[in-house]
Design a protein around this motif. Structure first.
Motif, PDB file in Angstrom:
ATOM      1  N   ASP A  31     -61.486 -49.624 -21.022  1.00  0.00           N
ATOM      2  CA  ASP A  31     -61.778 -50.695 -21.982  1.00  0.00           C
ATOM      3  C   ASP A  31     -61.363 -52.066 -21.458  1.00  0.00           C
TER       4      ASP A  31
ATOM      5  N   VAL B 215     -57.335 -46.898 -27.316  1.00  0.00           N
ATOM      6  CA  VAL B 215     -57.700 -47.704 -26.147  1.00  0.00           C
ATOM      7  C   VAL B 215     -57.610 -46.884 -24.868  1.00  0.00           C
TER       8      VAL B 215
ATOM      9  N   ASP C 109     -54.271 -48.671 -30.835  1.00  0.00           N
ATOM     10  CA  ASP C 109     -55.371 -49.477 -31.355  1.00  0.00           C
ATOM     11  C   ASP C 109     -55.113 -50.954 -31.066  1.00  0.00           C
TER      12      ASP C 109
ATOM     13  N   ARG D 205     -65.064 -45.354 -31.966  1.00  0.00           N
ATOM     14  CA  ARG D 205     -63.800 -46.061 -31.707  1.00  0.00           C
ATOM     15  C   ARG D 205     -63.863 -47.533 -32.114  1.00  0.00           C
ATOM     16  N   THR D 206     -64.963 -48.001 -32.685  1.00  0.00           N
ATOM     17  CA  THR D 206     -65.097 -49.413 -33.057  1.00  0.00           C
ATOM     18  C   THR D 206     -65.317 -49.542 -34.570  1.00  0.00           C
TER      19      THR D 206
ATOM     20  N   VAL E  20     -71.172 -52.874 -27.424  1.00  0.00           N
ATOM     21  CA  VAL E  20     -69.925 -52.326 -27.962  1.00  0.00           C
ATOM     22  C   VAL E  20     -70.044 -52.107 -29.471  1.00  0.00           C
ATOM     23  N   TYR E  21     -70.648 -53.087 -30.168  1.00  0.00           N
ATOM     24  CA  TYR E  21     -70.796 -52.973 -31.617  1.00  0.00           C
ATOM     25  C   TYR E  21     -71.871 -53.956 -32.077  1.00  0.00           C
TER      26      TYR E  21
ATOM     27  N   TYR F 205     -65.168 -59.305 -23.011  1.00  0.00           N
ATOM     28  CA  TYR F 205     -66.017 -59.039 -24.161  1.00  0.00           C
ATOM     29  C   TYR F 205     -66.608 -60.353 -24.673  1.00  0.00           C
TER      30      TYR F 205
ATOM     31  N   LYS G 100     -62.024 -53.967 -34.362  1.00  0.00           N
ATOM     32  CA  LYS G 100     -60.916 -53.040 -34.146  1.00  0.00           C
ATOM     33  C   LYS G 100     -61.365 -51.970 -33.154  1.00  0.00           C
ATOM     34  N   LEU G 101     -60.613 -51.818 -32.081  1.00  0.00           N
ATOM     35  CA  LEU G 101     -60.900 -50.829 -31.049  1.00  0.00           C
ATOM     36  C   LEU G 101     -59.785 -49.782 -31.069  1.00  0.00           C
ATOM     37  N   SER G 102     -60.143 -48.534 -31.350  1.00  0.00           N
ATOM     38  CA  SER G 102     -59.155 -47.460 -31.496  1.00  0.00           C
ATOM     39  C   SER G 102     -59.024 -46.653 -30.206  1.00  0.00           C
TER      40      SER G 102
ATOM     41  N   TYR H  14     -67.798 -45.947 -26.403  1.00  0.00           N
ATOM     42  CA  TYR H  14     -67.253 -46.653 -27.565  1.00  0.00           C
ATOM     43  C   TYR H  14     -67.599 -45.982 -28.892  1.00  0.00           C
TER      44      TYR H  14
END
Length: 345
Positions: free
Chosen positions: A133, A129, A59, A109-110, A89-90, A137, A125-127, A106
């Motif tokens: 990725d 990886v 992560d 994972r975010t 992404v989010y 960004y 937080k990006l899980s 994604y």
């Protein structure tokens, strides 16, 4: 804003000024108040000064915050990839996550820490990886009257699979061709051939490919004389993977190899011929057994018919025998009756 209202009221108390001068002063005060009010809502979105390094499978936190540290709970927070056609992404908006149009890779994972939004922290937080990725960004934060963004560069490090050595035949001079390949690295690793003493051997051909899993490297070398152990080593920064192959103590002889291969082929042909002959013989015996079975079956059918005819003849003879007995019995009875009548007369 309150100070502007007080100034405006104070201006109204200046009755000794003419109406035109009073209008000018009010308009100036309103403009100044608007500028002051808009500046009070301005903020700066701040990201990391250096590239964020991540390890594949782990992560990572992508830092992003606002200065001054005001709450961004009521604002729009959006993370996207400008290097991938602004792939989403989010997205946080209206006090909730809005990820219906989130990029598929994604999903799940975010995560954004909603409690940290109160302190102006919009870090993502990006899980788990992945190599894909890696890239640039954007952290975009927008209020009702202001917006700003920050850039976050992410570099992903991935340790690939152990190298695999394969034998790729011989050349005309008897040299042995070896290939070494390893996949799943990021960034591009260094591949080396080494002899038993650790000296680096020059590769003849090199190939490098990249896909979503990372870099794949392949090097080849030709060994003309035995060097004992030949190592293939792949390294990336502090990571190192190695495989070895042990060569023969004698010079590689293509003629010997050809003789062995030809002998093996001939042996396979002989074995195949023997198996085929055995198969044909077995089929022939099988056909003979089927013919013998058919003959015996025919004889059995003939015998059954003969028995039937004999049984039918015996039945007729027996019938005539019983009829003859019955006839004789009736004759005897008639004679007895006639004799009795004769006595009475």
């Amino acid at each position: 804003m309150i100070s502007c209202i007080i100034l405006f009221i104070h201006t109204l108390e200046l009755k000794h000024l003419c109406p035109s001068e009073m209008k000018f002063i009010c308009l100036t005060l309103l403009i100044m108040c608007g500028i002051t009010d808009s500046r009070s809502e301005q903020y700066e979105v701040v990201g990391p000064a250096d590239t964020v390094f991540a390890v594949a499978g782990e992560d990572v936190i992508l830092p992003c915050s606002v200065k001054p540290n005001i709450s961004v709970v009521d604002m729009r927070v959006e993370w996207f990839r400008p290097d991938l056609k602004n792939a989403l992404v989010y997205l946080y908006e209206d006090h909730d996550d809005r990820n219906a149009e989130q990029t598929e890779s994604y999903r799940g994972r975010t995560k954004l820490n909603h409690q940290e939004l109160q302190r102006g922290d919009a870090s993502l937080k990006l899980s788990s990886v992945q190599v894909s990725d890696e890239g640039r960004y954007k952290c975009f934060i927008q209020s009702k009257s202001w917006y700003d963004d920050a850039t976050v560069d992410v570099s992903v490090e991935a340790v690939g699979r152990p190298p695999v050595i394969t034998v790729d035949g011989f050349d005309d001079s008897g040299g042995l061709h070896l290939q070494c390949e390893s996949k799943g690295w990021n960034p591009e690793p260094v591949l080396e051939w080494l002899d038993s003493e650790g000296a680096i051997l020059s590769s003849e051909t090199t190939e490098t490919h990249r896909n979503t899993e990372g870099f794949s490297v392949k090097h080849s070398i030709t060994v003309h004389h035995s060097v004992g152990k030949i190592h293939c080593r792949v390294k990336l920064r502090n990571h190192k993977l190695e495989t070895l192959i042990i060569t023969s103590n004698k010079r590689f002889n293509p003629w010997r190899t050809s003789i062995i291969l030809i002998s093996a082929v001939v042996l396979l042909i002989v074995i195949a011929g023997m198996l085929m002959a055995a198969f044909i013989q077995k089929n022939r015996k099988h056909d003979q057994l089927l013919g013998e079975k058919s003959r015996i079956q025919g004889e059995c059918d003939n015998l059954t018919d003969e028995i039937g005819r004999i049984q039918q003849g015996e039945f007729i003879c027996l019938l005539f025998h019983y009829l003859f007995k019955v006839f004789a019995f009736f004759c005897i009875c008639i004679c007895i009756c006639n004799a009795k009548l004769y006595v009475h007369t």
